[in-house]
Scaffold this motif. Structure first.
Motif, PDB file in Angstrom:
ATOM      1  N   SER A 172      -6.930   0.273   3.640  1.00 23.14           N
ATOM      2  CA  SER A 172      -5.490   0.781   3.853  1.00 23.14           C
ATOM      3  C   SER A 172      -4.942   1.641   3.007  1.00 23.14           C
ATOM      4  O   SER A 172      -4.250   2.943   4.412  1.00 23.14           O
ATOM      5  CB  SER A 172      -3.875  -0.058   4.892  1.00 23.14           C
TER       6      SER A 172
ATOM      7  N   ASP B 179      -8.201  -4.857  -2.478  1.00 25.03           N
ATOM      8  CA  ASP B 179      -7.815  -5.135  -1.166  1.00 25.03           C
ATOM      9  C   ASP B 179      -8.995  -4.861  -0.225  1.00 25.03           C
ATOM     10  O   ASP B 179      -9.308  -4.464   0.215  1.00 25.03           O
ATOM     11  CB  ASP B 179      -6.352  -4.999  -0.228  1.00 25.03           C
TER      12      ASP B 179
ATOM     13  N   THR C 141       1.023  -1.117   0.340  1.00 24.13           N
ATOM     14  CA  THR C 141      -0.515  -0.049   0.118  1.00 24.13           C
ATOM     15  C   THR C 141       0.942   1.389   0.443  1.00 24.13           C
ATOM     16  O   THR C 141       0.882   2.121  -0.538  1.00 24.13           O
ATOM     17  CB  THR C 141      -1.262   0.269   0.884  1.00 24.13           C
TER      18      THR C 141
ATOM     19  N   ASP D  11      -3.264  -1.905  -6.088  1.00 18.61           N
ATOM     20  CA  ASP D  11      -3.042  -1.629  -4.836  1.00 18.61           C
ATOM     21  C   ASP D  11      -4.124  -3.055  -4.337  1.00 18.61           C
ATOM     22  O   ASP D  11      -4.342  -3.107  -4.490  1.00 18.61           O
ATOM     23  CB  ASP D  11      -2.894  -0.861  -3.595  1.00 18.61           C
TER      24      ASP D  11
HETATM   25 MG   LIG Z   1      -1.927  -3.439   1.956  1.00 22.93          MG
END
Ligand SMILES: [Mg+2]
Ligand SMILES: Nc1ncnc2c1ncn2[C@@H]1O[C@H](COP(=O)(O)OP(=O)(O)OP(=O)(O)O)[C@@H](O)[C@H]1O
Length: 334
Positions: free
Chosen positions: A49, A45, A22, A142
């Motif tokens: 995050s 994901d 990330t 990501d």
């Molecule tokens: Mg990540």
């Protein structure tokens, strides 16, 4: 030599859990946008995050972070819900009104199944791969830890093969129906004819079949296009992030083999959390000895890829200032 992303249109950042995917994806996206290219950063994901690393809430829809940088955290649940609603819409065309409730109940159940989440996620990624490049100079994904992502990337091929099989099946059953039609109108094959089967509406089935066929062809074309973008070496590449540690190296070696099998170009590896030369003390000196052995192993195992190193920092990486510093270490923006 730093990374040169100027010719890139699509990047996937992947690797073992917690290695720095990330942070790497966010730094690359922000630095690219700062250099004047319009960039979209997408998190696939479910444990998002991006919001944390930017310290800004990012949702399931495009959120503007800087004039040239937008981000999306794909919400698989919401995506699955929209996906199923669309499926329900098309199914209504093929179902008798008496069955609507039954169909709706069934779809509600399907919505929460892991397969549906994955299918919906794949559909969204495919759309972004196909349409996103019209609106952005660079899209950076990501991704979730390796296993999940590799499975997802293998799906476009699987889905188009599966759709091919469905289409072939329909062709076969279409021929069978044509033969049966020669024997007269069969009520069970023709709901529009009602229980008595006395009203002959020859257009009904072929019309419905044509619509189904059109939907399947559209899906197949979407997955084929997504796969084309995914495997185009000129535009698309994968960046693997790893740490100089045993398990991260092992997982990345396996990922490299799988990516090559799927014809996905691996542009570079980012070796993150390398002990800085300035870190001292007996404990760190001992760790450094182990690290040297792992760094040598990485040199050897990833010979064909470009290598980029990031130091272990004293604190966490949070906010645009931190990300810009990392980005400057990675990217050539001259
Ligand atoms: Mg990540
Ligand atoms: N070079 C570094 N120095 C110090 N901390 C780092 C470094 N790289 C990453 N971190 C920290 O490590 C944590 C994990 O990083 P990050 O979230 O980028 O990993 P990830 O691979 O995306 O993890 P996940 O698999 O959970 O998605 C974060 O708290 C981040 O701030």
């Amino acid at each position: 030599m730093k990374l040169d992303l100027r010719d890139r249109r699509v990047l996937f950042v992947g690797g073992k859990g917690g290695t720095g995917k990330t942070v790497t994806a966010a730094s690359l996206a922000l630095t690219t946008a700062d250099s004047g290219r319009k960039c979209l950063l997408v998190s696939t994901d479910p444990a998002h995050s991006l919001s944390d690393v930017f310290d800004i809430h990012i949702g399931d829809r495009e959120t503007i972070l800087t004039p040239l940088l937008s981000a999306i955290e794909i919400d698989p649940g919401a995506t699955a819900k929209r996906h199923i609603a669309a499926v329900a819409g098309s199914m209504r065309k093929f179902t008798s009104p008496a069955m609507y409730d039954e169909v709706e109940r069934h779809l509600k159940l399907v919505q929460t199944s892991p397969g549906a989440m994955e299918a919906a996620l794949l559909e969204r990624i495919s759309e972004l791969l196909i349409e996103g490049t019209d609106n952005y100079d660079l899209i950076i994904f990501d991704t979730a830890p390796t296993g999940h992502t590799l499975h997802l990337l293998s799906l476009p091929e699987m889905m188009s093969t599966w759709t091919d099989a469905l289409l072939a099946n329909r062709e076969r059953s279409g021929k069978l129906h044509a033969v049966l039609d020669g024997f007269g109108d069969l009520p069970e094959n023709n709901p529009a004819a009602g229980a008595g089967g006395s009203v002959k509406t020859p257009g009904y089935r072929s019309d419905r079949d044509e619509q189904l066929r059109a939907i399947l062809l559209q899906r197949r074309s979407k997955f084929r296009q997504a796969r084309q973008v995914l495997t185009n070496r000129e535009t698309t590449a994968f960046i693997l992030v790893l740490n100089p540690e045993k398990l991260a190296i092992l997982e990345s070696k396996n990922a490299l083999v799988s990516l090559q099998q799927y014809d996905i170009h691996v542009l570079a590896i980012v070796i993150n959390r390398v002990l800085p030369a300035t870190a001292d003390g007996d404990f760190l000196a001992r760790r450094r000895v182990r690290e040297q052995a792992y760094l040598a192993e990485i040199e050897h195992a990833f010979k064909g890829c470009r290598h980029h190193y990031l130091p272990l920092l004293a604190g966490d990486i949070c906010g645009m200032d931190d990300l810009r510093k990392i980005g400057q270490l990675l990217i050539n923006t001259d």
